[in-house]
Design a protein around this motif. Structure first.
Motif, PDB file in Angstrom:
ATOM      1  N   LYS A  95      97.397  68.408 -33.884  1.00  0.00           N
ATOM      2  CA  LYS A  95      97.752  67.011 -34.156  1.00  0.00           C
ATOM      3  C   LYS A  95      99.264  66.822 -34.155  1.00  0.00           C
ATOM      4  N   ALA A  96      99.975  67.783 -34.756  1.00  0.00           N
ATOM      5  CA  ALA A  96     101.441  67.709 -34.776  1.00  0.00           C
ATOM      6  C   ALA A  96     102.005  67.755 -33.365  1.00  0.00           C
ATOM      7  N   GLN A  97     101.439  68.618 -32.507  1.00  0.00           N
ATOM      8  CA  GLN A  97     101.911  68.715 -31.125  1.00  0.00           C
ATOM      9  C   GLN A  97     101.603  67.434 -30.357  1.00  0.00           C
ATOM     10  N   SER A  98     100.426  66.864 -30.593  1.00  0.00           N
ATOM     11  CA  SER A  98     100.065  65.608 -29.927  1.00  0.00           C
ATOM     12  C   SER A  98     101.030  64.495 -30.325  1.00  0.00           C
ATOM     13  N   ASP A  99     101.342  64.425 -31.617  1.00  0.00           N
ATOM     14  CA  ASP A  99     102.291  63.408 -32.091  1.00  0.00           C
ATOM     15  C   ASP A  99     103.664  63.607 -31.450  1.00  0.00           C
ATOM     16  N   LYS A 100     104.068  64.877 -31.299  1.00  0.00           N
ATOM     17  CA  LYS A 100     105.372  65.170 -30.707  1.00  0.00           C
ATOM     18  C   LYS A 100     105.393  64.782 -29.233  1.00  0.00           C
ATOM     19  N   ILE A 101     104.299  65.031 -28.541  1.00  0.00           N
ATOM     20  CA  ILE A 101     104.224  64.669 -27.120  1.00  0.00           C
ATOM     21  C   ILE A 101     104.324  63.160 -26.947  1.00  0.00           C
ATOM     22  N   VAL A 102     103.665  62.410 -27.827  1.00  0.00           N
ATOM     23  CA  VAL A 102     103.758  60.942 -27.779  1.00  0.00           C
ATOM     24  C   VAL A 102     105.202  60.491 -28.021  1.00  0.00           C
ATOM     25  N   GLU A 103     105.859  61.138 -28.982  1.00  0.00           N
ATOM     26  CA  GLU A 103     107.261  60.808 -29.282  1.00  0.00           C
ATOM     27  C   GLU A 103     108.147  61.082 -28.068  1.00  0.00           C
ATOM     28  N   ILE A 104     107.949  62.227 -27.416  1.00  0.00           N
ATOM     29  CA  ILE A 104     108.739  62.584 -26.237  1.00  0.00           C
ATOM     30  C   ILE A 104     108.458  61.612 -25.098  1.00  0.00           C
ATOM     31  N   ALA A 105     107.192  61.227 -24.934  1.00  0.00           N
ATOM     32  CA  ALA A 105     106.839  60.275 -23.878  1.00  0.00           C
ATOM     33  C   ALA A 105     107.581  58.954 -24.070  1.00  0.00           C
ATOM     34  N   ASN A 106     107.685  58.509 -25.317  1.00  0.00           N
ATOM     35  CA  ASN A 106     108.420  57.270 -25.604  1.00  0.00           C
ATOM     36  C   ASN A 106     109.906  57.417 -25.274  1.00  0.00           C
ATOM     37  N   LEU A 107     110.467  58.601 -25.551  1.00  0.00           N
ATOM     38  CA  LEU A 107     111.872  58.857 -25.215  1.00  0.00           C
ATOM     39  C   LEU A 107     112.077  58.856 -23.704  1.00  0.00           C
ATOM     40  N   ILE A 108     111.116  59.431 -22.975  1.00  0.00           N
ATOM     41  CA  ILE A 108     111.231  59.464 -21.515  1.00  0.00           C
ATOM     42  C   ILE A 108     111.186  58.048 -20.944  1.00  0.00           C
ATOM     43  N   VAL A 109     110.281  57.225 -21.467  1.00  0.00           N
ATOM     44  CA  VAL A 109     110.192  55.831 -21.004  1.00  0.00           C
ATOM     45  C   VAL A 109     111.501  55.098 -21.272  1.00  0.00           C
ATOM     46  N   ALA A 110     112.061  55.287 -22.486  1.00  0.00           N
ATOM     47  CA  ALA A 110     113.326  54.635 -22.828  1.00  0.00           C
ATOM     48  C   ALA A 110     114.451  55.140 -21.924  1.00  0.00           C
ATOM     49  N   GLY A 111     114.456  56.450 -21.624  1.00  0.00           N
ATOM     50  CA  GLY A 111     115.490  57.007 -20.755  1.00  0.00           C
ATOM     51  C   GLY A 111     115.387  56.473 -19.341  1.00  0.00           C
ATOM     52  N   GLN A 112     114.185  56.347 -18.849  1.00  0.00           N
ATOM     53  CA  GLN A 112     114.004  55.801 -17.504  1.00  0.00           C
ATOM     54  C   GLN A 112     114.449  54.343 -17.435  1.00  0.00           C
ATOM     55  N   GLU A 113     114.161  53.598 -18.481  1.00  0.00           N
ATOM     56  CA  GLU A 113     114.617  52.205 -18.524  1.00  0.00           C
ATOM     57  C   GLU A 113     116.141  52.139 -18.549  1.00  0.00           C
ATOM     58  N   ARG A 114     116.755  53.070 -19.261  1.00  0.00           N
ATOM     59  CA  ARG A 114     118.222  53.114 -19.332  1.00  0.00           C
ATOM     60  C   ARG A 114     118.810  53.426 -17.953  1.00  0.00           C
ATOM     61  N   ILE A 115     118.228  54.384 -17.251  1.00  0.00           N
ATOM     62  CA  ILE A 115     118.705  54.735 -15.909  1.00  0.00           C
ATOM     63  C   ILE A 115     118.574  53.540 -14.978  1.00  0.00           C
ATOM     64  N   THR A 116     117.453  52.825 -15.069  1.00  0.00           N
ATOM     65  CA  THR A 116     117.251  51.634 -14.239  1.00  0.00           C
ATOM     66  C   THR A 116     118.339  50.601 -14.504  1.00  0.00           C
ATOM     67  N   ALA A 117     118.685  50.404 -15.778  1.00  0.00           N
ATOM     68  CA  ALA A 117     119.727  49.438 -16.140  1.00  0.00           C
ATOM     69  C   ALA A 117     121.091  49.885 -15.601  1.00  0.00           C
ATOM     70  N   LEU A 118     121.391  51.182 -15.694  1.00  0.00           N
ATOM     71  CA  LEU A 118     122.675  51.689 -15.205  1.00  0.00           C
ATOM     72  C   LEU A 118     122.771  51.554 -13.684  1.00  0.00           C
TER      73      LEU A 118
END
Length: 374
Positions: free
Chosen positions: A96-119
């Motif tokens: 469960k802890a690993q699943s929660d961490k993967i979800v957290e990382i996925a959200n960071l990746i989405v935010a990073g991709q949005e940032r790259i698109t803006a740049l």
């Protein structure tokens, strides 16, 4: 218990009736002491008279196992299942802890991709502005200017523009690097998640095999033998508790429960009578660490899910300092846990086929005592 004494000056018939009543009271008291879940208070904290002798079991056929041997074999199988249950519960919590961490990382990746698109959008806007200016670099445009004021003003803006472009490239590189790092972390967490899944499956298989073998042994017994088996269990617990008390283990134990400890004890004792189910955390059934962890959660304190993690992560206290609400860890492998409720008693979920009950705190080998609200 009232003192059983003779009344001076009474008749012979009165003395006989009194002796008969006294014997009945004594037998009832001893029956209570040997029945887990029924005795309370000092019944567990003070040594009691020897338990009444049970009817002798029929002699086993030559080569057949005695009922006591069967009891020990069943007990051992359930203990092994308990250790596997702890491994299953730990793997489940880690998954469960690993699943929660993967979800957290996925959200960071989405935010990073949005940032790259803006740049990239900003970089494109700068390129389009340069195209509209005729394609001349800003420095060339400044050199061709014949207005000193405009030249100086433009020079300032040029410096700002160059810094902004440089910062944008640095941020783009950093964001891309972060995305690469996130991807590596996600892969690592996926690998751990898969390893925990395999551990869960292995533990589940072991649990089911041990329980099945134990239940098959128990199901081969006749109704009379099953009743005798329960009696043998109670006798073994009684003997262990009496031996433990005879060491003076409870002599200095008089700690008072905290408010949180009282709430935890109230929750745990309210579950008496509910069945043991491996992996269960309530509300209708519990395993041993499911009961203790949920009791403390009800008291406002989150503690580790398994008995082994409770031993590893919670502060240990000396037996003499034990107080109601503390957790008692049993056996060398820390495969069982119960909650101390005071007066030498504990409440626990024993094993499959049994219900949450109260028993003597020393009815099993104690490894350590830990305190959730230290």
């Amino acid at each position: 218990m009232r003192s059983l004494t003779r009344v001076p000056g009474g008749t012979m018939g009165a003395e006989r009736r009194q002796r008969g009543a006294g014997a009945l009271v004594l037998l009832c008291a001893m029956a209570v002491l040997t029945a887990p879940g029924l005795a309370t208070g000092m019944a567990y904290a003070a040594p009691a008279p020897a338990a009444p002798a049970a009817p002798a079991a029929p002699a086993p056929e030559p080569g057949a196992k005695s009922l006591e041997q069967v009891r020990k074999e069943i007990e051992d199988l359930f203990r092994q299942a308990g250790a596997a249950t702890d491994a299953y519960n730990l793997a489940e919590a880690e998954a469960k802890a690993q699943s929660d961490k993967i979800v957290e990382i996925a959200n960071l990746i989405v935010a990073g991709q949005e940032r790259i698109t803006a740049l990239k959008s900003r970089a494109g806007a700068a390129a389009r502005a340069q195209y509209r200016s005729g394609g001349l670099p800003a420095g060339a445009q400044l050199a061709l200017s014949d207005d000193p004021g405009k030249f100086l003003d433009g020079a300032g803006r040029l410096k700002q523009g160059e810094k902004a472009a440089s910062d944008m490239l640095v941020e783009l590189d950093r964001t891309q690097s972060d995305l690469n790092q996130y991807a590596q972390e996600a892969n690592a967490h996926w690998a751990t998640l898969e390893a925990n899944r395999l551990k869960q499956e292995a533990s589940k298989k072991e649990i089911e095999e041990k329980i099945k073998t134990a239940e098959e042994l128990e199901n081969k017994l006749e109704a009379e033998e099953k009743a005798r088996l329960i009696q043998l269990e109670q006798e073994a617990q009684y003997k262990a508790q009496t031996a433990w008390l005879s060491t003076g283990a409870m002599k200095d134990v008089n700690g008072a429960a905290t408010e949180a400890g009282k709430r935890a004890v109230q929750f745990a004792t309210a579950q008496i009578g509910k069945p043991y189910v491996w992996g269960a955390q309530g509300p209708g059934s519990f395993d041993c660490s499911g009961l203790t962890s949920q009791a403390w959660l009800a008291a406002g304190k989150a503690i580790p899910r398994t008995s082994q993690e409770q031993l590893r992560l919670l502060p240990k206290v000396a037996l003499k300092d034990m107080r109601p609400g503390d957790l008692i860890i049993y056996f060398d492998d820390a495969s069982h846990v119960a909650m101390y409720v005071g007066d030498g008693a504990m409440v626990h979920a024993p094993r499959p086929g049994r219900n949450v009950t109260m028993a003597g705190a020393g009815s099993m080998p104690i490894k350590a005592v830990v305190r959730p609200d230290a």
